[in-house]
Design an enzyme around this catalytic site. Sequence first.
Site, mmCIF file in Angstrom:
data_model
loop_
_atom_site.group_PDB
_atom_site.id
_atom_site.type_symbol
_atom_site.label_atom_id
_atom_site.label_comp_id
_atom_site.label_asym_id
_atom_site.label_seq_id
_atom_site.Cartn_x
_atom_site.Cartn_y
_atom_site.Cartn_z
ATOM 1 C CB THR A 246 -0.913 0.024 1.248
ATOM 2 O OG1 THR A 246 -1.558 1.287 1.352
ATOM 3 C CG2 THR A 246 -0.115 -0.205 2.524
ATOM 4 C CE1 TYR B 2 -3.716 -2.082 5.047
ATOM 5 C CE2 TYR B 2 -3.596 0.207 4.339
ATOM 6 C CZ TYR B 2 -3.730 -1.132 4.038
ATOM 7 O OH TYR B 2 -3.861 -1.527 2.732
#
Length: 331
Positions: free
Chosen positions: A120, A144
């Site tokens: 990501t 995250y």
Amino acid sequence: MTEPQHILVTGGAGYIGSHACKALAKAGFIPVAFDNLSTGWRQAVQFGPLEQGDLMDRASVDAAFARWKPVAVMHFAALSLVGESMQDPGLYWRVNLGGALNLVEAACAHGCRNFVFSSTCATYGEADGVLLDEDTAQRPINSYGASKRAIEDVLRNFGAAKGLNHVIFRYFNVAGSDPEGQIGECHDPETHLIPVMLQAVQGKRPALTLHGTDYETRDGTCVRDYVHVSDLADAHVLGLRWLLEGKGDRVFNLGTGTGFSVKEVIEASRVITNREVPVVMGPRRAGDATSLVSGSERARAELGWEPSRSNLPQMIRDAWAWEQGPGYGKD
């Protein structure tokens, strides 16, 4: 006659994973969706078998490798809510990193040495005013992103120690749905801007909340780079072929190089749907970066990737078509 090649797709019942399964099947592979169905949908598994299991249960992971003997892994399964990761970091480290470690160790134990990882842009953290590339420093600002960066390190370590070949894709905001309408974006709860906005337009949920209007951007709202989920899936097939052709470990950003603010996305929706988006103002969310935009010159040059559907009107049109259909879990 060539034996069909199985690809183990973790999170294959989810949004991005199901689109990857469709792209794999179209390319002649057999995608095996490995999913615990906690957030995925059984109805999304249409392009190969479903192996129901949990990455936190090493025995179920080993069983999947033993049964299907995949030539590669595509790893999508993860917890991915930025706000939740700020509130419960331990959960994200346990599930994302622990599950990935089980998967990597099982792959190596079963002789599966090709690994495509869904990372990501959140690994970059705040990098405002910079067009991100693969060499940009990784300084995640939420659990995250930090857990995803740690998995990248795991892959490098196992590459050096066990010969695990890997392609890492760091991608930006994924949007749109399958243009043919077979599968689409369906989260419970839904947190992504475009489906939340379109559901608000239809009266299926309350007004869209603008989480902060005082960012240092052209209109005060966060700016993001959006990529169509079908283009993203195509990139993963290209990444898989890269590994199967023995081209070695590589990191690729997947974006368009064009960022849109939340207000600009709302205006584009108004044009596409011919409906006003109900909006209310809210505070900033912890962990949200101001602006994340990436070019994909490496992916274009080396993989031959062309994100042909990744323009904002097309992504909204495809998402709007899906939102007006039956969806999943409604039969």
